[in-house]
Write a protein that holds these residues in place. Structure first.
Motif, PDB file in Angstrom:
ATOM      1  N   LEU A  91      -4.726  -5.759  11.165  1.00 18.80           N
ATOM      2  CA  LEU A  91      -3.653  -5.938  12.153  1.00 18.80           C
ATOM      3  C   LEU A  91      -2.731  -4.718  12.150  1.00 18.80           C
ATOM      4  O   LEU A  91      -2.491  -4.116  11.101  1.00 18.80           O
ATOM      5  CB  LEU A  91      -2.844  -7.186  11.813  1.00 18.80           C
ATOM      6  N   VAL A 100     -13.413 -12.207   3.506  1.00 16.58           N
ATOM      7  CA  VAL A 100     -12.644 -11.237   4.287  1.00 16.58           C
ATOM      8  C   VAL A 100     -13.375 -11.029   5.608  1.00 16.58           C
ATOM      9  O   VAL A 100     -14.565 -10.688   5.613  1.00 16.58           O
ATOM     10  CB  VAL A 100     -12.532  -9.889   3.531  1.00 16.58           C
ATOM     11  N   THR A 136     -16.022  -6.787   7.294  1.00 14.54           N
ATOM     12  CA  THR A 136     -14.801  -6.027   7.053  1.00 14.54           C
ATOM     13  C   THR A 136     -14.291  -5.385   8.345  1.00 14.54           C
ATOM     14  O   THR A 136     -14.992  -5.331   9.355  1.00 14.54           O
ATOM     15  CB  THR A 136     -15.028  -4.985   5.945  1.00 14.54           C
ATOM     16  N   SER A 137     -13.062  -4.875   8.281  1.00 15.38           N
ATOM     17  CA  SER A 137     -12.372  -4.445   9.509  1.00 15.38           C
ATOM     18  C   SER A 137     -12.689  -3.017   9.928  1.00 15.38           C
ATOM     19  O   SER A 137     -12.317  -2.611  11.018  1.00 15.38           O
ATOM     20  CB  SER A 137     -10.851  -4.570   9.299  1.00 15.38           C
ATOM     21  N   GLN A 142      -2.540  -2.975  -3.117  1.00 16.23           N
ATOM     22  CA  GLN A 142      -3.799  -2.230  -3.012  1.00 16.23           C
ATOM     23  C   GLN A 142      -3.926  -1.343  -4.248  1.00 16.23           C
ATOM     24  O   GLN A 142      -3.203  -0.372  -4.424  1.00 16.23           O
ATOM     25  CB  GLN A 142      -3.793  -1.397  -1.725  1.00 16.23           C
ATOM     26  N   LYS A 167     -11.376  -4.810  -4.702  1.00 14.78           N
ATOM     27  CA  LYS A 167     -12.766  -4.853  -4.206  1.00 14.78           C
ATOM     28  C   LYS A 167     -13.765  -4.583  -5.319  1.00 14.78           C
ATOM     29  O   LYS A 167     -14.626  -3.713  -5.223  1.00 14.78           O
ATOM     30  CB  LYS A 167     -12.952  -3.880  -3.041  1.00 14.78           C
ATOM     31  N   GLN A 216      -4.601  -0.718  12.234  1.00 15.21           N
ATOM     32  CA  GLN A 216      -6.035  -0.615  12.582  1.00 15.21           C
ATOM     33  C   GLN A 216      -6.332  -1.143  13.981  1.00 15.21           C
ATOM     34  O   GLN A 216      -7.488  -1.204  14.399  1.00 15.21           O
ATOM     35  CB  GLN A 216      -6.888  -1.360  11.546  1.00 15.21           C
ATOM     36  N   LYS A 253      -0.235  -8.560  -1.378  1.00 19.78           N
ATOM     37  CA  LYS A 253      -1.556  -7.993  -1.704  1.00 19.78           C
ATOM     38  C   LYS A 253      -1.417  -6.515  -2.079  1.00 19.78           C
ATOM     39  O   LYS A 253      -1.530  -5.640  -1.224  1.00 19.78           O
ATOM     40  CB  LYS A 253      -2.508  -8.151  -0.501  1.00 19.78           C
ATOM     41  N   PRO A 307      -7.695  -8.808   7.565  1.00 21.45           N
ATOM     42  CA  PRO A 307      -6.985  -7.535   7.649  1.00 21.45           C
ATOM     43  C   PRO A 307      -7.309  -6.835   8.977  1.00 21.45           C
ATOM     44  O   PRO A 307      -8.171  -7.302   9.731  1.00 21.45           O
ATOM     45  CB  PRO A 307      -7.576  -6.744   6.474  1.00 21.45           C
ATOM     46  N   SER A 355      -0.301  -4.420   6.230  1.00 20.74           N
ATOM     47  CA  SER A 355       0.331  -3.515   5.264  1.00 20.74           C
ATOM     48  C   SER A 355       1.231  -2.521   5.999  1.00 20.74           C
ATOM     49  O   SER A 355       2.446  -2.727   6.103  1.00 20.74           O
ATOM     50  CB  SER A 355      -0.727  -2.772   4.435  1.00 20.74           C
ATOM     51  N   ARG A 356       0.631  -1.407   6.519  1.00 21.18           N
ATOM     52  CA  ARG A 356       1.445  -0.304   7.042  1.00 21.18           C
ATOM     53  C   ARG A 356       2.423  -0.736   8.118  1.00 21.18           C
ATOM     54  O   ARG A 356       3.546  -0.235   8.184  1.00 21.18           O
ATOM     55  CB  ARG A 356       0.530   0.815   7.577  1.00 21.18           C
ATOM     56  N   ASP A 401       0.855  -1.189   0.000  1.00 22.80           N
ATOM     57  CA  ASP A 401       0.000   0.000   0.000  1.00 22.80           C
ATOM     58  C   ASP A 401       0.890   1.238   0.000  1.00 22.80           C
ATOM     59  O   ASP A 401       1.285   1.720   1.074  1.00 22.80           O
ATOM     60  CB  ASP A 401      -0.879   0.030   1.260  1.00 22.80           C
ATOM     61  N   ASP A 458      -5.979  -6.356  -4.432  1.00 25.45           N
ATOM     62  CA  ASP A 458      -7.040  -5.811  -3.583  1.00 25.45           C
ATOM     63  C   ASP A 458      -7.680  -4.640  -4.309  1.00 25.45           C
ATOM     64  O   ASP A 458      -7.206  -3.503  -4.233  1.00 25.45           O
ATOM     65  CB  ASP A 458      -6.471  -5.387  -2.225  1.00 25.45           C
TER      66      ASP A 458
HETATM   67  O1  LIG Z   1     -11.995  -5.303   5.645  1.00 28.16           O
HETATM   68  C1  LIG Z   1     -11.003  -4.891   5.048  1.00 28.16           C
HETATM   69  C2  LIG Z   1     -10.731  -5.227   3.729  1.00 28.16           C
HETATM   70  C3  LIG Z   1      -9.568  -4.797   3.152  1.00 28.16           C
HETATM   71  N1  LIG Z   1      -8.694  -4.032   3.830  1.00 28.16           N
HETATM   72  C4  LIG Z   1      -7.450  -3.605   3.130  1.00 28.16           C
HETATM   73  O2  LIG Z   1      -6.329  -4.204   3.778  1.00 28.16           O
HETATM   74  C5  LIG Z   1      -5.271  -3.270   3.885  1.00 28.16           C
HETATM   75  C6  LIG Z   1      -5.007  -2.992   5.367  1.00 28.16           C
HETATM   76  O3  LIG Z   1      -3.930  -2.105   5.500  1.00 28.16           O
HETATM   77  P1  LIG Z   1      -3.228  -1.819   6.924  1.00 28.16           P
HETATM   78  O4  LIG Z   1      -2.192  -0.807   6.617  1.00 28.16           O
HETATM   79  O5  LIG Z   1      -2.637  -3.128   7.415  1.00 28.16           O
HETATM   80  O6  LIG Z   1      -4.289  -1.306   7.829  1.00 28.16           O
HETATM   81  C7  LIG Z   1      -5.693  -2.038   3.099  1.00 28.16           C
HETATM   82  O7  LIG Z   1      -5.244  -2.172   1.767  1.00 28.16           O
HETATM   83  C8  LIG Z   1      -7.194  -2.100   3.134  1.00 28.16           C
HETATM   84  O8  LIG Z   1      -7.793  -1.482   2.003  1.00 28.16           O
HETATM   85  C9  LIG Z   1      -8.950  -3.708   5.121  1.00 28.16           C
HETATM   86  O9  LIG Z   1      -8.169  -3.010   5.810  1.00 28.16           O
HETATM   87  N2  LIG Z   1     -10.106  -4.150   5.707  1.00 28.16           N
END
Ligand SMILES: O=c1ccn([C@@H]2O[C@H](COP(=O)(O)O)[C@@H](O)[C@H]2O)c(=O)[nH]1
Length: 292
Positions: A241, A217, A154-155, A63, A97, A244, A61, A239, A266-267, A24, A95
């Motif tokens: 972790l 997801v 979703t998260s 983005q 969506k 978030q 993955k 996702p 990701s981050r 990302d 990713d």
């Molecule tokens: O429910 C969801 C679905 C997709 N994502 C995606 O995952 C990564 C999370 O990035 P972090 O930096 O680890 O937070 C990002 O590309 C989202 O678009 C999600 O977070 N939650």
């Protein structure tokens, strides 16, 4: 013929562990890495992550949003990054969506066809237009050994606003999970009535946990696991972790030790760059915590 995605993912997880790392290229990350926020910066960012991690993690993955920001040059960087990652041995989950009427989904799913300029192993899709709208993507995935991950729970904090809404006695999220379970087990197709959850679960529990190519997801940020994933027969992408707020302990609390859970970060990994050794160490820290 390529082996089905579910089998390839299971093999990769067995060899490398379940961690997925997201690519990302957020503008603040590019700045922190000393890179310009342009297509050239995206390329260097992507190549660095791919070269550091494609040989060690099961899944990468990218983005799509961060590449689309830069128009055709950004998409070219995404195409080259995906090809580079696959050539280096990683599976690539795009990713993006995607979700639209069936005839348009058919076009979105073309990325699962070999020879596509942005060929990838799997794609994230949104079920908002109804499970049947995704059927062309299911067909393409089946035909070419690709995979799909469908947004179920979703998260993001307000995800329950829609995903907890009831369709009869089941939540929207549960309908999504049951539909994906049907794809992995009964070969449910558009036009069929929605699979009966009891019958599907019974068959799926006999069929065993699995290596199906269709996943859901489910965020690692949930307070409780409020969908029944029993007998899903495919992977769960988790996702949320790190940045978030989700932790390895949350994953264990939500999913236990079993099942085909693929945690994605990701981050929290990318912030360790641009030094490749530091990126590998950050991914290894997550892998250790997940294995603990
Ligand atoms: O429910 C969801 C679905 C997709 N994502 C995606 O995952 C990564 C999370 O990035 P972090 O930096 O680890 O937070 C990002 O590309 C989202 O678009 C999600 O977070 N939650």
């Amino acid at each position: 013929m390529t082996a089905p995605f579910g089998q390839r993912l299971a093999d990769a997880v067995a060899a490398r562990g379940p961690l997925c790392v997201g690519i990302d290229p957020h503008p603040p990350l590019l700045e922190r890495w000393g890179l310009p926020d342009d297509a050239g910066g995206l390329r260097r960012f992507t190549d660095t992550v791919v070269d550091a991690l494609a040989g060690t993690v099961a899944l990468l993955k990218p983005q799509s949003a961060f590449y689309e920001r830069h128009g055709s040059r950004g998409l070219a960087a995404l195409e080259d990054g995906a090809a580079r990652a696959r050539a280096a041995g990683a599976l690539v989950l795009l990713d993006a969506k995607r979700g639209d009427i069936g005839s348009t989904m058919d076009a979105y799913a073309d990325v699962l066809r070999p020879g596509h300029p942005l060929a990838v192993d799997a794609l994230t899709v949104s079920p908002y237009l109804g499970p049947g709208s995704l059927q062309p993507a299911v067909d393409t995935a089946r035909a070419h050994g690709g995979g799909l991950f469908v947004l179920a729970r979703t998260s993001n904090p307000d995800a329950g606003t829609l995903q907890h809404a009831l369709v009869g006695e089941r939540s929207v999220a549960q309908v999504v999970v049951d539909t994906v379970r049907g794809w992995n087990t009964l070969g449910w197709v558009v036009g069929d009535p929605l699979p009966d959850p009891g019958a599907v679960r019974d068959l799926a529990s006999r069929w065993g946990p699995g290596t199906g190519s269709f996943g859901v997801v489910v965020g690692a940020t949930l307070r409780d696991l409020d969908v029944d994933l029993t007998g899903l027969g495919g992977p769960v992408l988790a996702p949320g972790l790190g940045a978030q707020g989700g932790s390895a302990a949350d994953l264990r609390r939500l999913f236990g030790q079993g099942g085909a859970v693929v945690p994605t970060v990701s981050r929290d990994v990318l912030a360790a760059g641009p030094d490749p050794a530091a990126l590998r160490a950050a991914a290894a820290r997550w892998a250790e915590q997940l294995a603990a």
